[in-house]
Design an enzyme around this catalytic site. Structure first.
Site, PDB file in Angstrom:
ATOM      1  N   HIS A 113      49.657  42.978  44.311  1.00  0.00           N
ATOM      2  CA  HIS A 113      48.663  43.648  45.180  1.00  0.00           C
ATOM      3  C   HIS A 113      47.863  42.640  46.069  1.00  0.00           C
ATOM      4  O   HIS A 113      47.380  42.710  47.145  1.00  0.00           O
ATOM      5  CB  HIS A 113      47.745  44.392  44.673  1.00  0.00           C
ATOM      6  CG  HIS A 113      47.113  45.457  45.603  1.00  0.00           C
ATOM      7  ND1 HIS A 113      47.710  46.271  46.539  1.00  0.00           N
ATOM      8  CD2 HIS A 113      45.847  45.492  45.803  1.00  0.00           C
ATOM      9  CE1 HIS A 113      46.780  46.833  47.316  1.00  0.00           C
ATOM     10  NE2 HIS A 113      45.466  46.464  46.985  1.00  0.00           N
ATOM     11  N   SER A 142      45.275  46.838  51.880  1.00  0.00           N
ATOM     12  CA  SER A 142      45.105  47.910  50.902  1.00  0.00           C
ATOM     13  C   SER A 142      44.327  49.168  51.691  1.00  0.00           C
ATOM     14  O   SER A 142      44.859  49.624  52.427  1.00  0.00           O
ATOM     15  CB  SER A 142      44.215  47.362  49.909  1.00  0.00           C
ATOM     16  OG  SER A 142      43.986  48.374  48.587  1.00  0.00           O
ATOM     17  N   ASP A 202      53.879  45.305  43.551  1.00  0.00           N
ATOM     18  CA  ASP A 202      52.490  46.036  43.687  1.00  0.00           C
ATOM     19  C   ASP A 202      52.391  47.389  43.004  1.00  0.00           C
ATOM     20  O   ASP A 202      52.942  48.102  43.624  1.00  0.00           O
ATOM     21  CB  ASP A 202      52.374  46.016  45.240  1.00  0.00           C
ATOM     22  CG  ASP A 202      50.900  46.611  45.632  1.00  0.00           C
ATOM     23  OD1 ASP A 202      50.257  46.972  44.555  1.00  0.00           O
ATOM     24  OD2 ASP A 202      50.295  46.348  46.465  1.00  0.00           O
ATOM     25  N   TYR A 208      37.736  46.291  56.492  1.00  0.00           N
ATOM     26  CA  TYR A 208      38.320  46.943  55.335  1.00  0.00           C
ATOM     27  C   TYR A 208      37.822  48.539  55.163  1.00  0.00           C
ATOM     28  O   TYR A 208      38.397  49.348  55.382  1.00  0.00           O
ATOM     29  CB  TYR A 208      37.698  46.431  53.934  1.00  0.00           C
ATOM     30  CG  TYR A 208      38.255  46.772  52.849  1.00  0.00           C
ATOM     31  CD1 TYR A 208      39.319  46.510  52.288  1.00  0.00           C
ATOM     32  CD2 TYR A 208      37.358  47.603  51.861  1.00  0.00           C
ATOM     33  CE1 TYR A 208      39.958  47.096  51.076  1.00  0.00           C
ATOM     34  CE2 TYR A 208      37.856  48.215  50.911  1.00  0.00           C
ATOM     35  CZ  TYR A 208      39.277  48.027  50.379  1.00  0.00           C
ATOM     36  OH  TYR A 208      39.459  48.550  49.119  1.00  0.00           O
TER      37      TYR A 208
END
Length: 707
Positions: A675, A557, A640, A477
């Site tokens: 999302h 993301s 989203d 991430y």
């Protein structure tokens, strides 16, 4: 000119690959280009796919349908796709529980019988028979409306719950009497990024924005958050504005009440890191809102109180966090006193049973300690093994609390914890078909480009031969101070039982080593994040866990940005890429929804010439040049409204245009989804099926069905 998928036959080499038939070529949709150009500090930047930002336009919708048609046509030809789906359905089909909590006379808990679209909220009195309290599967026919949060009054007689339709961040709020589940008052609409904080039984505080009236309501920019008080039985349009709005504009406003309901606690911020803090003493009618911290340079929150004594959790002058106390009459930082000082390990806290539970991160794994309200350490809590423990929060009068423990090879298990004795007892054990004794999960430390040591946990089947041919998924991430800790994934069983490796590095930008680790991956330091990820891939190949022909990368993301930027910089290093709901246009991300709030991590193209040039260089959409890229399946969703799908639409179009190699470039666009949160079980299984099928196909590794 139409671009075509080349035959995958050229990719299939070796004895393993020979067993797989090539997939027939299909044309990509023709994606028109426009002459849109924006000038930044004298540099003209072309944006040929800008028209795809209009997600409600008929031509965009037609493009989505055509891309999905091509994607599903490709995936349908993978011979073992249905075998993977059936295996996932079998693996998923076990009872899943959420940790219980008490509200009034009831104990509430969530449960999914296995393949239900959404988990059901149950309740029971003592050891009595559970009954259904809320069944989100009845909110919509297709299971795409989810329960997005619920808050009870202190006496448990009323509950306000939020629902999300199609995964949107825009929510509705419904109030129930818990005794008979009858609805109280009108449904509140257009609530976004909000908790619900009850004040007695009269009403509650919530936050929202004015919903965009022009253009797309999903993609429209949301700038000014407002904190309201809703009195039960009144219309939403009469709700009182408590904080925010044009006079005190803040992009994010949150509110909570201390457990005794004496203090209203308000957080105000313009970015995702750092916040101002305010309190209001509700025990004194007409008392003002008092500012505690007047800037956004640190994270700060009130986690508990004893009378006028406030317990504050913060990283002010403590990058790894600490707990301080102060009297509410003089709450400024100058008067704070350390209760639990900062240590070398990153701290998070929860409270319950009159205790403070310190949840430390030690090299991205949990270490839990129990303290009394005076800051005296009572014990270290023994955990089952190395992994992640979460929970421990409960009301002050409770004698026990619950926590969930998990790791990459330890399915989530709920423990009941006796606060007085420190004894943990298994409450609910996951029934997933997985034998942890057959797998191992180990942590290694590797060196990044600038010499920084980065931890990574690597998971695989015991006895696996490290011959460089193991299909490997590298996930990370790297942003927003968010820590990636060990957690079990039912989906990953597909990879592990087929001789695969799952690797997770804790790269900079995250919060695993506190605010310094976070800041080292922000703004003009963002390249560190990509370098850490690339170094993880190089470590895996150098040490023969895998090789470039068997290495896939994945992230969602901010992690989607990570994958997009990394594959643009080092396309030869990976065989397969899965950028999911990614932030791909770094020059325009702040023009949509709440994107401007991400500027603390990213910076913006408007900040300075230096910042623009830095963003422009790594922005995935702009960094793509004609080259041979990995087989890529971009994923996004039509609802989203956090990272709008235009990011993925534009990136996929540019990648299809730029692809010079033989690998396919697909975009999978989920409908009636957002999302990520609130997706139905069927949607999750479908996406995971396609991910694994695409991975095995493009690595030339036939999937072996497991019964």
């Amino acid at each position: 000119m139409k671009r075509l998928f080349p035959s995958l036959a050229v990719l299939l080499v070796g004895s393993q690959a020979a067993a797989q038939a090539p997939i027939k070529t299909q044309p990509y949709p023709q994606t028109r280009k426009v002459d849109t150009v924006t000038t930044y500090f004298g540099t003209k930047v072309a944006d040929p796919y800008r028209w795809l930002e209009n997600d409600q336009a008929p031509d965009t919708k037609a493009w989505v349908q055509e891309e999905n048609k091509v994607t599903q046509g490709y995936l349908a030809q993978i011979p073992y796709r249905e075998a993977i789906r059936k295996r996932l359905e079998t693996l998923w089909n076990y009872e899943k529980y959420g940790a219980p909590y008490k509200e009034g006379k009831y104990t509430y808990f969530s449960k999914n019988t296995g393949l239900q679209s959404q988990s059901v909220l149950y309740r029971q009195v003592g050891n009595g028979a559970p009954e259904v309290f809320l069944d989100p599967n009845k909110f919509s026919k297709d299971g795409t409306t989810s329960l997005a949060g619920i808050n009870f009054t202190k006496d448990g007689s009323l509950a306000a719950y939020q629902i999300s339709e199609g995964g949107s961040d825009w929510r509705k709020v419904i109030v129930l009497k818990t005794a008979d589940k009858s609805i109280v008052g009108d449904t509140l609409k257009d609530v976004k990024f909000s908790g619900l904080a009850w004040k007695g039984n009269d009403g509650f505080y919530y936050s929202s924005y004015d919903k965009p009236t022009a253009g797309s309501q999903l993609a429209g920019k949301t700038q000014i958050h407002k904190l309201y008080y809703h009195k039960l039985g009144t219309k939403q349009n009469t709700d009182k504005l408590v904080f925010g709005g044009e006079k005190t504009p803040r992009r994010y406003i949150g509110a909570s009440l201390t457990e005794d309901e004496r203090f209203l606690v308000i957080s105000g911020a313009n970015t995702t890191t750092g916040n101002e803090l305010y309190i209001q003493d509700l025990s004194k009618p007409g008392s003002p809102i008092v500012q505690v911290v007047d800037n956004e340079k640190s994270n700060v929150d009130v986690v508990d109180n004893v009378g006028s004594k406030l317990y504050i959790f913060t990283n002010l002058n403590a990058p790894n966090n600490r707990v301080v106390t102060v009297d509410a009459a003089n709450p400024k930082p100058a008067n704070w006193k350390n209760l639990i000082p900062e240590t070398q390990n990153v701290l998070n806290v929860s409270t319950g049973g009159g205790k403070i539970f310190a949840n430390y991160l030690k090299d991205a794994t949990s270490l839990i300690e129990q303290y009394d309200m005076n800051g005296k350490k009572e014990r270290a809590i023994t955990l089952p093994s190395v992994g992640t423990a979460g929970g421990f929060g409960t009301k002050k009068e409770e004698k026990e609390t619950y926590y969930t423990f998990t790791s990459y090879i330890y399915p989530p298990t709920i423990f009941e914890y006796d606060i007085a004795t420190g004894k943990s007892t298994v409450y609910k054990k996951a029934g997933v078909q997985f034998d942890p004794s057959k797998f191992e999960s180990k942590q290694v430390f590797y060196t990044s480009k600038d010499g920084t040591k980065v931890p990574m946990i690597i998971t695989y089947k015991k006895g696996l031969v490290m011959n460089g041919k193991n299909p490997t998924l590298l996930y990370a991430y790297g942003g927003f101070n968010s820590s990636v800790t060990p957690g079990f994934s039912t989906s990953n069983i597909i990879l592990l039982e087929n001789g695969g490796i799952y690797a997770v590095p804790n790269i900079r930008g995250g919060g695993e080593y506190g605010e310094k680790w976070h800041l080292a991956g922000t703004k003009l330091q963002k390249q560190n994040v990509f370098d850490d990820f690339i170094a993880a891939a190089e470590y895996l190949t150098k040490n023969n866990y895998t090789s470039k022909d068997y290495l896939a990368i994945s992230g969602a993301s901010n992690g989607g940005l990570l994958v997009g930027a990394t594959m643009a910089q080092r396309p030869e290093l990976f065989k397969v890429a899965f950028p999911a709901v990614g932030v791909m246009d770094m020059l325009r991300y702040n023009q949509f929804t709440a994107g401007a709030g991400w500027a603390y991590d990213y910076g913006t193209a408007q900040d300075s010439k230096e910042m623009f040039e830095y963003l422009y260089k790594y922005s995935p959409y702009h960094a793509l040049k004609p080259a041979a890229y990995p087989a890529t399946m971009v994923t996004t969703a039509d609802h989203d409204d956090r990272v709008v799908p235009a990011h993925s639409f534009k990136f996929a179009s540019k990648l299809q245009e730029s692809q010079q190699g033989p690998a396919p470039v697909l975009i999978r666009i989920e409908t009636k989804a957002g999302h990520g949160a609130g997706r139905s079980t069927a949607q999750v299984i479908s996406e995971q099926t396609d991910k694994w099928a695409f991975l095995f196909q493009n690595m030339g590794v036939p999937y072996q069905a497991v019964n």
